[in-house]
Design an enzyme around this catalytic site. Structure first.
Site, PDB file in Angstrom:
ATOM      1  N   ASN A  45       0.946  -1.209  -0.012  1.00 11.87           N
ATOM      2  CA  ASN A  45      -0.071  -0.108   0.068  1.00 11.87           C
ATOM      3  C   ASN A  45       0.959   1.183  -0.012  1.00 11.87           C
ATOM      4  OD1 ASN A  45       0.534  -0.960   2.894  1.00 11.87           O
ATOM      5  ND2 ASN A  45      -0.942   0.674   3.525  1.00 11.87           N
ATOM      6  N   GLU A  58      -2.770  -5.077  -3.127  1.00 12.86           N
ATOM      7  CA  GLU A  58      -3.180  -5.828  -4.115  1.00 12.86           C
ATOM      8  C   GLU A  58      -3.062  -5.372  -5.481  1.00 12.86           C
ATOM      9  OE1 GLU A  58      -5.663  -6.725  -0.352  1.00 12.86           O
ATOM     10  OE2 GLU A  58      -4.659  -4.990  -1.201  1.00 12.86           O
ATOM     11  N   CYS A  94     -10.058  -3.676  -4.507  1.00  9.72           N
ATOM     12  CA  CYS A  94      -9.192  -4.354  -4.915  1.00  9.72           C
ATOM     13  C   CYS A  94     -10.256  -5.665  -5.192  1.00  9.72           C
ATOM     14  CB  CYS A  94      -8.129  -4.861  -3.753  1.00  9.72           C
ATOM     15  SG  CYS A  94      -7.165  -3.435  -3.315  1.00  9.72           S
TER      16      CYS A  94
END
EC number: 3.5.4.5
Length: 135
Positions: A45, A58, A94
């Protein structure tokens, strides 16, 4: 998928956690995906003070693979790691990206700080997925 492959994928995700850029939430997340041809891509992230410009681990991993030429259906499995008490699941954005880039039965491996691994699938994460503009 064999246990050794799952553990290797999760190790990559756990290593990625250490590289997260999260100065605002202090909530590091790492992800690792395995392509159908055996490559592993990691992501973290990356936060921004506006928060809306933040990107999840992700999607970072998926977008890196897409930038190298992969197209929908290339994900064999994905692992998500963090330092949480419960299993860390992908956010809804995501999940929607996974619907488009992975098959519904693609394994999704989740972990938590005690390193236990939980297996689910894209279908289980998004049971009524939005899949087409032609609905």
């Amino acid at each position: 998928m064999d246990k050794q492959t799952i553990n290797t994928l999760m190790e990559h995700a756990r290593e990625a956690v250490k590289k997260a850029y999260c100065p605002y939430s202090h909530f590091p997340v790492g992800a690792a995906l395995l392509t159908e041809d055996g490559k592993i891509y990691t992501g973290v992230n990356v936060e921004n003070v506006s928060f809306g410009a933040t990107n999840c681990a992700e999607r970072s991993a998926i977008y890196t693979a897409v930038s190298e030429g992969y197209r929908p259906g290339f994900i064999k499995a994905i692992a998500v790691a963090g330092e949480t008490d419960d299993f860390l699941t992908p956010c809804s954005i995501c999940r929607q990206v996974l619907v488009e880039m992975a098959g519904p039965d693609t394994p999704v491996y989740l972990t938590r700080k005690d390193q236990e691994i939980y297996q689910t699938s894209v279908r289980e994460l998004v049971p009524m997925a939005f899949q087409s503009l032609n609905m």
